[in-house]
Structure formats: C-alpha cells, structure tokens
Write an enzyme that holds these catalytic residues in place. Structure first.
Site, PDB file in Angstrom:
ATOM      1  N   SER A 228      34.488  33.582  53.070  1.00 32.07           N
ATOM      2  CA  SER A 228      34.149  33.040  54.381  1.00 32.07           C
ATOM      3  C   SER A 228      32.701  33.397  54.723  1.00 32.07           C
ATOM      4  CB  SER A 228      35.144  33.531  55.436  1.00 32.07           C
ATOM      5  OG  SER A 228      35.060  32.778  56.621  1.00 32.07           O
TER       6      SER A 228
ATOM      7  N   GLU B 271      42.999  25.824  54.496  1.00 34.24           N
ATOM      8  CA  GLU B 271      41.939  26.566  55.201  1.00 34.24           C
ATOM      9  C   GLU B 271      42.064  26.463  56.727  1.00 34.24           C
ATOM     10  OE1 GLU B 271      39.649  28.459  53.874  1.00 34.24           O
ATOM     11  OE2 GLU B 271      39.157  27.734  51.868  1.00 34.24           O
TER      12      GLU B 271
ATOM     13  N   HIS C 178      43.393  30.108  55.224  1.00 39.13           N
ATOM     14  CA  HIS C 178      42.072  30.707  55.043  1.00 39.13           C
ATOM     15  C   HIS C 178      42.212  32.204  54.777  1.00 39.13           C
ATOM     16  CE1 HIS C 178      37.729  30.981  55.614  1.00 39.13           C
ATOM     17  NE2 HIS C 178      37.894  31.964  56.482  1.00 39.13           N
TER      18      HIS C 178
END
Length: 555
Positions: A223, A342, A436
């Site tokens: 990320s 995600e 995610h």
C-alpha cells in the site's frame, strides 16, 4: 533453515562488564547469553529467540524534534557503550485508525524521536540477503513494530529482515514556501521519504555486522509502503541503496508538484500554506515547530490535508508515470501485484452508488465518451456494486502493478506479476474475499498476529502451505532475483507471454491477468496526463469527469 556460515555476532562477557560499558542514557540489564554486535553505528545488545538474533529500536538518524522538525534527517553519530536493543522504539506520531476498522490495532507509545529500525537475523548469517520492509498506512498511520510485520518467519528463510519507521502525515510530508526558503536546495516536503533513504544508508553501512550482504538489499512494502517503494525507485537519491524491489498493492497516482497547480492538484507549497493558516500559524515556522505533535497530526487531516510525496526536482524529479515511461527508474528486478478484493475493505474510495443500472450507464457514458462501451464491457451495469469495486481496483492497483512490471521489463529488468485471490471462511463471510493487505499474514507467516478485528485466518494445511509458498517465493527473490518455491509452480517473468502468479487456494502460474483492462486504464491516464489539469485513478467510473480527447502521445 538455510545456513550462511558463521556471523561476527558476539556474546556478552558478563552482566557486570556490560553494565559498566553502558552509557548513562541507556541503562539496562542483559541476560548472559544475549547477542552483542559491534557495528559501525555502535555496539548493540539484543535478544535471542531460537535460531535468530533480534535487535529492535536501533536509531538510524537523530530525532527530528524542535528546530529539526521539517528538516531532512541528520546522521546518527556512533554511540558509546552498549545500546539496549531488546525493545521496539516508539511509533511516529499519527492519528490512528478507526476502532471499528479491521486494520485498527493498538499502537505503542508515540514520539517524534521515532526514526528507528529493527533487525531479525539468523545466528549463522553471513552475507545473507537483506529484506527491508516499509509499512503501509496511507503515509499517515502504521509502525514497524506492528505484530503482523514480525520478521522472524522470513528470517528463518535465511534472510536478514529489517523493518523501519519513518515520519508520517503532516510531520513527514509538509511543504511550505518558508521551509523551501530555509533549505539549501530550495525544496520542502518529502521528509518521510528522506527518512527511508537515511534508513537504507544506515543498512548499507551497518548490515554486514549483523550478517547481511549490503550489496544484496531488497526493498519491499504494501500500500503506502509500496508507493514508497516506487518513490525510492524513482528518486536519484536512493540509487545504489537497493538491488531488488517488491511492491504489494502499489498505486501510481498523480502527485503534487512543489510549485504550481497541475493535474487538478494544488501545489505542495500552497497546500502547506493553507494548512498553516487553518491551524492559526500563519507563515510562522517557529509557531508550527512549537505546536504539540500529537495535536498536529490529529488536526491536519481535519483541515483536508493529505500527505503525499512532492515533485520537487531533487528528491522526486517528475511524476512517477513519467519517470517509468522514460526508463529513469532504478533498473532492478521487481515483484509487483495486487489483490482481487482490494476495495472491499476500502469502500471509502468509492463514490455513492447510483440509483439504478440506467443511471450507472448514463454516468459512465458521460465520463468515458467513446471509451464507454469498453468500460461497460468490463464493468457492466447488471451488477453495479461488483462493477464499481472492480473498476476502482483495476484503475488503482491492477493498472499500477501491471504498469510496473511492463516498464521494468522494457528496461531489461526481470519482473514478476501476481494476483492474490485467496479467500477463507471468516473473510468471505464478511464480504472481504482477497481484501486489501490480506496477503501480508501469508508473506510474513504471522496469521496468528493479525489485528483484533482482522478476519481470523484458520490454522489448517491450506493456509499454512500457502504461507510457506509465498515466503519461499519472496525470500528466493530476495536471494537471487528469481522467485521460486519448493514443490510449487515455476513463476515465469512477465515478459513470457504476460505471465503472472495466481495465488488462490494454492499458487498457479497463468498468463494475461484481467485482459484488456490495463489498456483501458492506461488510455484514460494518458489522456488525463496530456490534458494536464485532471488527476488520474481516484476519479474512476461514475466519478469520472468527461474524458479529454485522444492525444497524439496516447496513440
């Protein structure tokens, strides 16, 4: 566990002798068998755990406090005596995540004196590959001490694992004309990124003492940590400090420039000036430097301030898409990938759902013009919810991952793409299949150390085998630049028929992930980039402004 010979790690000669050698600022009592390392930075004593030596909370730069707030990190002088390295250092100041978030975890004490790193190393490590982890958290939250980032399992694969803290939020990324004026380079912002570069310099200078090979360093992050990996690949200041890169769920979004509005974003200096006015500091850096750090990091987001890297011509020379288009990034082997779900845990990134399928189609046609039919083929109106999740995923994370491996392949660097599409009962029941960051417990082998509200990973052969396979792939890549795993499929580079590794219940090699979608989102980005006044990737699907006309450079 793989062996790398005998390390130079020493042992304490005795509790009394060690205690006499300590500086007054680091009093501690050590076990007789606690490992000691004499590094260029100074002598440290950590802890032993099985076949590993662990050293925590090692400072790689002087504390950025007082007048040093919003300045580049300053080198840490070698310390005298023996430094206690048995405990993590404090986290960098941050507002923290919401209590109901699956990502929420209790953080340790916070401080501006937070520029520390941690090392996990096999007892017998010598010239072992080095794996440097950069945590995520939107450049706003996170810490190297989070339990899910425990480096023990990866170190058991024969690597020296390093995790780092870096300045976050307004303390890490504020730009302002007054800050630029006091800089010899006439730039500001990017302090958190400069911290990461300072940590890599510390690793280069010191990691051999811990059994690591300073000429075989892999940077990795997820990320915002993967965004940081791209920034480091793009920054001339980081060149030569790492040899491979891993970017998990990166996002190659448009980035503010130091001066001048571009791509629909105010300049970094203008955003900083607006923030200081909203906080009542005017143009006074002295007033800002006197403000309480905890108050600053909580109040800044409430004003609309968001931390980003800054295109300043020095740390970051141009937009990431331009750097990679021109082949100016670090020419290193790369793993990049994304997760199938995600956005399932990041629904804040979605605009409000339209009232009907027809309203969805109408807004897509208004936004995408002659590309609307292609968009609706991939993201149809018969299931608007799923189409919105998929479109945002692909425009931000899928496009970025594929773009990274395409651009690295183009400059001759071996590059490997993956799609993580693994689900398990607790996640699937919450509607979070492949969410995610859900790959992280598998990469680190820390399924038993996830945050309290994280969907609990079952302890069964499927989960353990997938984790073992991913650790094997990641660690072999760090060793040699070629990801492989015992008893698992060969992972071809992307250059072989657009190959990728599909991680579902078990690894499976495949080709052409999500065919056609990359070209759609690349075209959208290119047109917006050519227009110069529209950001890309955040304004996806029904949130898209009218698409600019086709530009010559996009043909």
């Amino acid at each position: 566990m793989r062996s790398y010979g005998v390390t130079k790690l020493g042992r304490a000669a005795g509790g009394l002798a060690v205690a006499l050698a300590l500086t007054a600022t680091h009093p501690v009592s050590f076990a007789a068998e606690a490992p000691v390392v004499e590094a260029p930075a100074g002598t440290v004593q950590g802890i032993e755990s099985g076949d590993l030596r662990i050293f925590k909370g090692l400072p790689y730069a002087l504390p950025p406090i007082g007048d040093a707030r919003w300045r580049p990190p300053r080198p840490m002088p070698a310390w005298g005596g023996v430094r206690d390295a048995a405990s993590f250092g404090p986290a960098c100041f941050q507002p923290g995540s919401a209590g109901k978030s699956i990502y929420h975890d209790e953080l340790p004490a916070m401080s501006e004196d937070c520029l520390t790193l941690n090392i996990w190393t096999p007892k017998d490590a010598e010239h072992a590959p080095v794996f440097v982890w950069i945590h995520g958290g939107a450049l706003t939250n996170g810490a190297s001490s989070e339990a899910m980032y425990d480096g023990a399992k990866l170190a058991e694969e024969g690597m020296v694992v390093v995790s780092i803290n870096y300045r976050l939020g307004v303390l890490g990324y504020l730009a302002h004309p007054a800050l630029s004026a006091e800089s010899p380079r006439h730039v500001s912002g990017n302090y958190g990124l400069l911290d990461q570069i300072a940590a890599l310099k510390w690793v280069k200078a010191n990691i051999a003492a811990f059994g690591g090979n300073a000429d075989n360093v892999t940077i990795a992050g997820e990320s915002a940590g993967a965004l940081s990996v791209m920034y480091l690949m793009a920054s001339p200041l980081a060149r030569g400090l790492f040899d491979k890169a891993i970017a998990e769920s990166a996002y190659m979004v448009s980035t503010p420039e130091l001066r001048g509005k571009r791509f629909g974003m105010e300049s970094a200096e203008a955003s900083g000036a607006a923030l200081m006015n909203k906080l009542g500091a005017g143009n006074s850096l002295a007033a800002m430097r006197k403000m309480d750090a905890a108050t600053l990091v909580k109040q800044a987001p409430a004003t609309g301030y968001l931390p980003w890297g800054t295109i300043d011509g020095y740390v970051l020379t141009r937009q990431l898409v331009d750097t990679f288009d021109r082949g100016e990034q670090a020419p290193v082997p790369l793993i990049a990938g994304f997760n199938s779900g995600e956005i399932r845990s990041l629904r804040i990134l979605l605009p409000p759902r339209p009232d009907s399928a027809e309203a969805y189609r109408k807004r897509i046609r208004a936004g995408y013009g002659e590309l609307a039919d292609t968009f609706l083929k991939f993201y149809p109106a018969d299931d608007v919810d799923e189409s919105m999740l998929a479109a945002t995923r692909d425009a931000m994370y899928g496009w970025t991952a594929e773009r990274l491996v395409r651009k690295q392949t183009a400059i001759g660097a071996p590059s490997y793409l993956y799609l993580f599409d693994h689900g398990y009962p607790a996640a699937d029941e919450m509607g979070l299949h492949g969410f995610h960051a859900s790959e992280l417990p598998y990469v680190f082998g820390t399924a038993d150390r996830t945050p309290p509200l994280w969907p609990k990973v079952p302890d069964d052969p499927v989960e353990r085998n997938l984790s073992e396979a991913m650790r094997d792939y990641w660690s072999s890549f760090a060793r040699s630049g070629d990801p492989s795993a015992a008893g698992q499929p060969n992972w071809p580079s992307f250059g072989h028929d657009e190959a990728y590794m599909y991680f579902a219940q078990a690894p499976q090699a495949a080709t052409r992930p999500l065919p056609g979608r990359y070209r759609l989102h690349e075209e959208v980005m290119c047109r917006r980039h050519a227009a110069g006044d529209i950001a890309w990737n955040w304004n996806v699907g029904i949130a898209s402004p009218p698409l600019p006309p086709e530009a010559p450079e996009c043909q």
